[in-house]
Write a protein that holds these residues in place. Sequence first.
Motif, PDB file in Angstrom:
ATOM      1  N   ALA A 258       0.825  -1.207   0.000  1.00  0.00           N
ATOM      2  CA  ALA A 258       0.000   0.000   0.000  1.00  0.00           C
ATOM      3  C   ALA A 258       0.859   1.257   0.000  1.00  0.00           C
ATOM      4  O   ALA A 258       0.554   2.236  -0.695  1.00  0.00           O
ATOM      5  N   ARG A 259       1.941   1.236   0.769  1.00  0.00           N
ATOM      6  CA  ARG A 259       2.840   2.401   0.789  1.00  0.00           C
ATOM      7  C   ARG A 259       3.487   2.629  -0.568  1.00  0.00           C
ATOM      8  O   ARG A 259       3.691   3.774  -0.993  1.00  0.00           O
ATOM      9  N   ALA A 260       3.834   1.564  -1.256  1.00  0.00           N
ATOM     10  CA  ALA A 260       4.454   1.695  -2.576  1.00  0.00           C
ATOM     11  C   ALA A 260       3.508   2.366  -3.566  1.00  0.00           C
ATOM     12  O   ALA A 260       3.921   3.202  -4.376  1.00  0.00           O
ATOM     13  N   ILE A 261       2.224   2.026  -3.492  1.00  0.00           N
ATOM     14  CA  ILE A 261       1.241   2.645  -4.394  1.00  0.00           C
ATOM     15  C   ILE A 261       1.139   4.141  -4.115  1.00  0.00           C
ATOM     16  O   ILE A 261       1.116   4.965  -5.045  1.00  0.00           O
ATOM     17  N   VAL A 262       1.076   4.524  -2.850  1.00  0.00           N
ATOM     18  CA  VAL A 262       0.985   5.940  -2.491  1.00  0.00           C
ATOM     19  C   VAL A 262       2.218   6.696  -2.976  1.00  0.00           C
ATOM     20  O   VAL A 262       2.125   7.811  -3.493  1.00  0.00           O
ATOM     21  N   ALA A 263       3.385   6.073  -2.837  1.00  0.00           N
ATOM     22  CA  ALA A 263       4.626   6.717  -3.289  1.00  0.00           C
ATOM     23  C   ALA A 263       4.606   6.952  -4.793  1.00  0.00           C
ATOM     24  O   ALA A 263       5.051   8.008  -5.274  1.00  0.00           O
ATOM     25  N   GLU A 264       4.095   5.985  -5.562  1.00  0.00           N
ATOM     26  CA  GLU A 264       4.040   6.142  -7.018  1.00  0.00           C
ATOM     27  C   GLU A 264       3.059   7.237  -7.416  1.00  0.00           C
ATOM     28  O   GLU A 264       3.294   7.988  -8.361  1.00  0.00           O
ATOM     29  N   LEU A 265       1.947   7.348  -6.682  1.00  0.00           N
ATOM     30  CA  LEU A 265       0.981   8.418  -6.957  1.00  0.00           C
ATOM     31  C   LEU A 265       1.623   9.782  -6.733  1.00  0.00           C
ATOM     32  O   LEU A 265       1.426  10.707  -7.530  1.00  0.00           O
ATOM     33  N   GLU A 266       2.367   9.929  -5.643  1.00  0.00           N
ATOM     34  CA  GLU A 266       2.994  11.206  -5.335  1.00  0.00           C
ATOM     35  C   GLU A 266       4.041  11.578  -6.382  1.00  0.00           C
ATOM     36  O   GLU A 266       4.197  12.747  -6.728  1.00  0.00           O
ATOM     37  N   LYS A 267       4.763  10.593  -6.900  1.00  0.00           N
ATOM     38  CA  LYS A 267       5.755  10.868  -7.944  1.00  0.00           C
ATOM     39  C   LYS A 267       5.075  11.285  -9.246  1.00  0.00           C
ATOM     40  O   LYS A 267       5.544  12.178  -9.945  1.00  0.00           O
ATOM     41  N   TYR A 268       3.974  10.616  -9.570  1.00  0.00           N
ATOM     42  CA  TYR A 268       3.297  10.886 -10.838  1.00  0.00           C
ATOM     43  C   TYR A 268       2.563  12.217 -10.800  1.00  0.00           C
ATOM     44  O   TYR A 268       2.674  13.028 -11.720  1.00  0.00           O
ATOM     45  N   SER A 269       1.809  12.454  -9.714  1.00  0.00           N
ATOM     46  CA  SER A 269       1.022  13.679  -9.612  1.00  0.00           C
ATOM     47  C   SER A 269       0.659  13.934  -8.154  1.00  0.00           C
ATOM     48  O   SER A 269      -0.185  13.232  -7.598  1.00  0.00           O
ATOM     49  N   PRO A 270       1.272  14.936  -7.521  1.00  0.00           N
ATOM     50  CA  PRO A 270       0.906  15.265  -6.138  1.00  0.00           C
ATOM     51  C   PRO A 270      -0.572  15.599  -5.992  1.00  0.00           C
ATOM     52  O   PRO A 270      -1.188  15.312  -4.967  1.00  0.00           O
ATOM     53  N   GLU A 271      -1.137  16.218  -7.035  1.00  0.00           N
ATOM     54  CA  GLU A 271      -2.565  16.551  -6.998  1.00  0.00           C
ATOM     55  C   GLU A 271      -3.416  15.285  -6.934  1.00  0.00           C
ATOM     56  O   GLU A 271      -4.399  15.212  -6.191  1.00  0.00           O
ATOM     57  N   LEU A 272      -3.019  14.276  -7.713  1.00  0.00           N
ATOM     58  CA  LEU A 272      -3.760  13.016  -7.706  1.00  0.00           C
ATOM     59  C   LEU A 272      -3.581  12.291  -6.369  1.00  0.00           C
ATOM     60  O   LEU A 272      -4.517  11.679  -5.853  1.00  0.00           O
ATOM     61  N   ALA A 273      -2.399  12.388  -5.792  1.00  0.00           N
ATOM     62  CA  ALA A 273      -2.142  11.736  -4.506  1.00  0.00           C
ATOM     63  C   ALA A 273      -2.963  12.364  -3.390  1.00  0.00           C
ATOM     64  O   ALA A 273      -3.300  11.693  -2.407  1.00  0.00           O
TER      65      ALA A 273
END
Length: 359
Positions: A258-273
């Motif tokens: 779950a943490r890995a998914i959140v990290a990828e979201l933040e890298k791709y788009s902070p707005e999406l995260a």
Amino acid sequence: MKFVDEALITVHAGKGGNGICSFRREKYVEYGGPNGGDGGHGGSVYLEADRAYNTLADFRFVSKYLAEDGEKGQTRNCTGKCGDDLVLKVPQGTVVIDVETEETLGELVKDGERLLVAQGGFRGLGNVRFKSSLNRAPRQCTNGTPGEVRKLKLELKVLADVGLLGYPNAGKSTLIRAISAAKPKVANYPFTTMHPNLGVVRVGVSQSFVVADIPGLIEGAAEGAGLGLRFLRHVARTRLLWHVVDVNPVDDDPVDAARAIVAELEKYSPELAARERWLVLNKTDLLPEDQQKEWIAHILEGLGWQGPVFEISALDGVGTQALVGKTMQYIEEMEEAKTATSALENPVGGEFEQAEPIS
């Protein structure tokens, strides 16, 4: 039909028709004169969003599109016929990018929304246009201008209310099969889902929302690992994210996944995260009853989770109705808030005008 979310096409607008040089030479007409007409405008190329389409697959087979040229001018001051515009139908959510300039020309979101992507050429002028008191017999005319030629990249961002996130084999496809009529492929190996799937979830007679199931994400997806980078954009327009976590994985710790998914979201788009995200703990039926509460508490504590949590078994349908009902309620509340905000920003009638007295 195979799902295609990217396509490269070349569009050619029509050339404007040439004007002509012509003179009247009629029997029993005492004075002749210029009568060469203008050419017709060339046809333009438009893209139009159509809800009947859900893929860009058609643009993989035909990549070059030409609008009709304008006809040349005619005698007797007759204007040539304008070329017909070319309208290409695309799915809602299509982003149009100019390949040469890398400029985003527009996004087609609403059904029927239209975007001009190549302007047709302008007509040439006939010699009658150059007639004046000093030039009674002009012999000049102009040619029509060429239409625009553009190489375009089409990218599809699916329009959905809810986006599913999770590691491969978290049970996302099983979940969307359980709550909608969509039938994505389900198998006991990673990366079963190779392209996004959309499912319409019907809650009541007039209540429904759309769920987008994208291929599973892995660590490094934002840098191109796995299939995630290509499909992460499909959750960009969603209102709500369901983070599906397998509570009983074979190899990985669910907290790390779950943490890995959140990290990828933040890298791709902070707005999406930062978007509203609910934790959906799947496959709870695989846990022994005496260990179920303790293990789920361990997951929530490891994540430091403070948001909504739903415990489900997508295979058996346990807990899915509560998830669907809360989601529908959330979407309706968002719609009401959006309507209220729009009403405040754009009041009907504007300021009151003072009425004139009746005499």
